[in-house]
Structure formats: C-alpha cells, structure tokens
Design a protein around this motif. Sequence first.
Motif, PDB file in Angstrom:
ATOM      1  N   LEU A  64       0.905  -1.077  -0.174  1.00 50.13           N
ATOM      2  CA  LEU A  64       0.067  -0.015  -0.094  1.00 50.13           C
ATOM      3  C   LEU A  64       0.744   1.218   0.017  1.00 50.13           C
ATOM      4  O   LEU A  64       0.473   2.462   0.523  1.00 50.13           O
ATOM      5  N   THR A  65       2.060   1.072  -0.573  1.00 52.74           N
ATOM      6  CA  THR A  65       2.997   2.370  -0.630  1.00 52.74           C
ATOM      7  C   THR A  65       2.691   3.383  -1.808  1.00 52.74           C
ATOM      8  O   THR A  65       3.237   4.391  -1.444  1.00 52.74           O
ATOM      9  N   THR A  66       1.582   3.190  -2.290  1.00 51.67           N
ATOM     10  CA  THR A  66       1.150   4.379  -3.346  1.00 51.67           C
ATOM     11  C   THR A  66      -0.306   4.573  -3.224  1.00 51.67           C
ATOM     12  O   THR A  66      -1.037   4.797  -4.270  1.00 51.67           O
ATOM     13  N   TRP A  67      -0.745   4.379  -1.879  1.00 47.30           N
ATOM     14  CA  TRP A  67      -2.265   4.430  -1.470  1.00 47.30           C
ATOM     15  C   TRP A  67      -2.717   5.320  -0.400  1.00 47.30           C
ATOM     16  O   TRP A  67      -1.801   5.207   0.587  1.00 47.30           O
ATOM     17  N   LYS A  68      -3.323   6.193  -0.349  1.00 48.85           N
ATOM     18  CA  LYS A  68      -4.102   6.813   0.798  1.00 48.85           C
ATOM     19  C   LYS A  68      -5.506   6.337   1.024  1.00 48.85           C
ATOM     20  O   LYS A  68      -5.978   5.848   0.064  1.00 48.85           O
ATOM     21  N   LEU A  69      -5.986   6.521   2.334  1.00 52.35           N
ATOM     22  CA  LEU A  69      -7.326   5.983   2.452  1.00 52.35           C
ATOM     23  C   LEU A  69      -8.484   6.730   2.871  1.00 52.35           C
ATOM     24  O   LEU A  69      -8.060   7.962   3.571  1.00 52.35           O
ATOM     25  N   THR A  70      -9.560   6.986   2.494  1.00 51.04           N
ATOM     26  CA  THR A  70     -10.702   7.548   2.902  1.00 51.04           C
ATOM     27  C   THR A  70     -11.781   6.902   3.688  1.00 51.04           C
ATOM     28  O   THR A  70     -11.835   5.783   3.450  1.00 51.04           O
ATOM     29  N   LEU A  71     -12.021   7.563   4.946  1.00 52.13           N
ATOM     30  CA  LEU A  71     -12.844   6.760   5.802  1.00 52.13           C
ATOM     31  C   LEU A  71     -14.211   7.425   6.061  1.00 52.13           C
ATOM     32  O   LEU A  71     -14.336   8.668   5.784  1.00 52.13           O
ATOM     33  N   PRO A  72     -15.082   6.681   6.397  1.00 51.95           N
ATOM     34  CA  PRO A  72     -16.480   7.116   6.279  1.00 51.95           C
ATOM     35  C   PRO A  72     -16.757   7.998   7.835  1.00 51.95           C
ATOM     36  O   PRO A  72     -17.786   7.619   8.250  1.00 51.95           O
ATOM     37  N   MET A  73     -15.880   8.680   8.070  1.00 51.01           N
ATOM     38  CA  MET A  73     -16.166   9.450   9.582  1.00 51.01           C
ATOM     39  C   MET A  73     -15.380  10.654   9.693  1.00 51.01           C
ATOM     40  O   MET A  73     -14.376  10.898   8.847  1.00 51.01           O
ATOM     41  N   ASP A  74     -15.593  11.280  10.731  1.00 52.63           N
ATOM     42  CA  ASP A  74     -14.837  12.727  11.173  1.00 52.63           C
ATOM     43  C   ASP A  74     -14.514  12.442  12.612  1.00 52.63           C
ATOM     44  O   ASP A  74     -15.114  13.107  13.395  1.00 52.63           O
ATOM     45  N   ALA A  75     -13.416  11.784  12.926  1.00 53.88           N
ATOM     46  CA  ALA A  75     -13.079  11.469  14.132  1.00 53.88           C
ATOM     47  C   ALA A  75     -12.363  12.596  14.878  1.00 53.88           C
ATOM     48  O   ALA A  75     -12.668  12.831  15.952  1.00 53.88           O
ATOM     49  N   ASP A  76     -11.899  13.431  14.094  1.00 52.85           N
ATOM     50  CA  ASP A  76     -11.073  14.518  14.498  1.00 52.85           C
ATOM     51  C   ASP A  76     -12.017  15.772  14.778  1.00 52.85           C
ATOM     52  O   ASP A  76     -11.683  16.833  15.153  1.00 52.85           O
ATOM     53  N   GLY A  77     -13.246  15.750  14.351  1.00 48.93           N
ATOM     54  CA  GLY A  77     -14.158  16.646  14.295  1.00 48.93           C
ATOM     55  C   GLY A  77     -14.012  18.041  13.694  1.00 48.93           C
ATOM     56  O   GLY A  77     -14.441  19.079  14.138  1.00 48.93           O
ATOM     57  N   ASP A  78     -13.176  17.890  12.455  1.00 46.84           N
ATOM     58  CA  ASP A  78     -12.940  19.245  11.786  1.00 46.84           C
ATOM     59  C   ASP A  78     -14.009  19.322  10.567  1.00 46.84           C
ATOM     60  O   ASP A  78     -13.934  20.080   9.744  1.00 46.84           O
ATOM     61  N   ASP A  79     -15.128  18.674  10.774  1.00 45.31           N
ATOM     62  CA  ASP A  79     -16.189  19.053   9.493  1.00 45.31           C
ATOM     63  C   ASP A  79     -15.674  18.395   8.369  1.00 45.31           C
ATOM     64  O   ASP A  79     -16.141  18.807   7.336  1.00 45.31           O
TER      65      ASP A  79
END
Length: 376
Positions: A64-79
């Motif tokens: 996974l050295t050429t991938w980033k990930l999008t998650l279905p959440m806002d855990a850090d609360g930055d909207d």
Amino acid sequence: MLEHDHLSRFLSHRHSLCQPLYQSLRHPLRKPLIVALSALAVSSFGVSSMAAAEGTPPAQVFDLTTWKLTLPMDADGDDDVDEISVGELQSYQHPDYYYLNDNNHLVFVTPNSAFTTPNSSNARTELRQMLAGADDAFGPKAPEQNFALASHPEADRYAQIGGYLNATLRVDHVAERTDKPDRAAAYSVVIGQIHAGKDEAVLAQDNGFGHGNEPLKIYYKKFPDHETGSVFWNYERNLEKDDPERIDISHAVWGNDWSGSEDPGEAGIALGESFRYRVEVKDDVMHLTFASDGHPTRTFEQNLADNVGPDGVVDEADHPHGYAGDWMYFKAGSYNQCNTKPESGACLGTGVWETDLQHGDYAQVVFSELDSGPVE
C-alpha cells in the motif's frame, strides 16, 4: 454466517467500560493513548476491548505504498472526512472499517449513513492511488501523483502512462434496506474505479476536461430477495455536471447491468463468492478482464481518448476525445452506493454503527489480492 462473524468480531472489542473512550479516540494521531488503553483493558479484564487494534496493519500484508485511505467518519471533528495519508497508512488499521481478517484478507466496511467527501453523497472506505507515495512534496492533483493517457498533450509530465489494477475479492454484504429500490444504484457497492481529476486549472482551458468524471466504476449489486447478485461496470460520459447527457453507460459482466432487476440466478455472483478483475490502461485503451470459477471469463476494451464504446459504436453525446485531456488515478475498496443526502430519502441508516451493523445497513468488501503498477 458472514454477518454473524462480523457481529461477533464487533462485540469482541467493544467492552462497555472502554467504549466511550474508544469511540472518541479512533484516529491515527491518538495511537499512543489507544495502545495504553488496550494494555489497561488486558490487565484489568483479561480481554482487550480493542483487540482488532492490536492486529497486523493491512500494509504489512498488502503493498500500500502508493495509496491513501478515505474513511466514512470525522473522528477529529474538523467537519471533513478523515483521510489517512500514504505514510500513516503503513501502520494504520481501523477495527470497524479497515482491517485484516483471520485469513489476512483486507476488509473494507462502509455504513449507509456516514460522513462523506464534499463532492459525493455516498460514504466510502476506499483507497486512492498516490503514485508519488509518501513524498509529501506533492499534493493529490500533482502530475507526480497521477497517470495520463498517451494522447494527453502533456503526457510526459505525469508519473506514468496508464497503469494496471488487479484485484481478487468477494462482497460479503450490501445495503439491504432502501425507500427507493428502483434507483439504479440501490443495493450496490463500487469495488474499483478509474477517476479523472476535478481540476479548475484544466477546466479553465475550456477543452471539456477537468470535470472529475469517472471513466470506470466496477459494481456489485444484489437485491435482498435474490440468491445472487450482478457484477457490471459503468463508463461515465465526460461532460460537465449539469449536462443532461452526462450519464453512466452500463455493461453487464455476470448477471445484469445496473438497470436490471431480474434475479440473475446461476449467472450471478453470490455474496461471499470470490471473483477477479484486472484493469489495464495501455496507451489510450482500457482493457478489462473479469474471471471467477464456474463463470465465463469476460473481457472488454474501450479507447478512453475517443467516443467509441466497447461495442464499436460512436457515442455522439460523449466528448469526442473521451478523457484524453484529463489526469486520472485508480481507487479500490468499498464505495457504498446508498445515497446519504437527507433530501434523497433513499438511504436507511441511523449513523450509529452499532445499530446499523445489526440492521444490515452497510456494505462490506474483502480483498485477498490487490496490486497496481505501470504497464510494461
């Protein structure tokens, strides 16, 4: 059985004492505290409430050295939807949405009702190709991060010409409840994509490129009362967002395309049944191969630099040069097609993961193989 296994896994790392703290700490920046809490849970109760967080990160099994990930959440609360950078991803996992199962297969889970990216109505747990890897000097729109077609007028600026994406996977679950079952995307999940960049600088050139459309989306769709589901792929005409001709052209692989509602029966793919796809973009041409034991292998070709479909017919409504002026990237994972916009009324789900899991309001995709690279 698949749903029971997921629910058992969920309960195994949700001890009631640690749950409130755990819910507020599910972000890579908070890992040291999570580790400390895990140790406390083990010493106090003999079983960690965060057992999944102590497993092997997916990047230790998959490249996974050429991938980033999008998650279905806002855990850090930055909207803003949470994204895990290439560097962070090498040691990251999430116990509900992104983890390795007991077979070291990569699991992507996406609730129906969850946080989304600004330009989408659908939640996702999805990898996005970043060809510069962990080099923070380049943003996601930089040529170093993306590929182009051979016909692109500045093709030599990009990280590579075309590329390939290989995957072996199964779909364990799709959303089971909707108030609008007649919608083409109902009960479906996107498991692989080629995405073109949405780019104001490209739009300003006024050549009809830069809209951020999708020349490829690979779907799995299964109605709740059917024994099997369908695999199909869509090509989106490369037109501006408000153009009524900007539609998806759908092609059946096994079972139906996205407009069909009949039970595919033995021609379809069951939940939990493994299949493979290979996407290869060589020069200007996209080559698709789909294979599964017990099913015919299907192949397709489409030139992405013109407006001729895989059937050899000119599509007068499409951009005459297809996606020749766009930069592109691969995506893979679980892109849940249940529309989360409140005004759509299409998506059933509470936004509380514990409840949505029990009601079946989520999509789950499991990859046993996932790799990408340049075309020789």
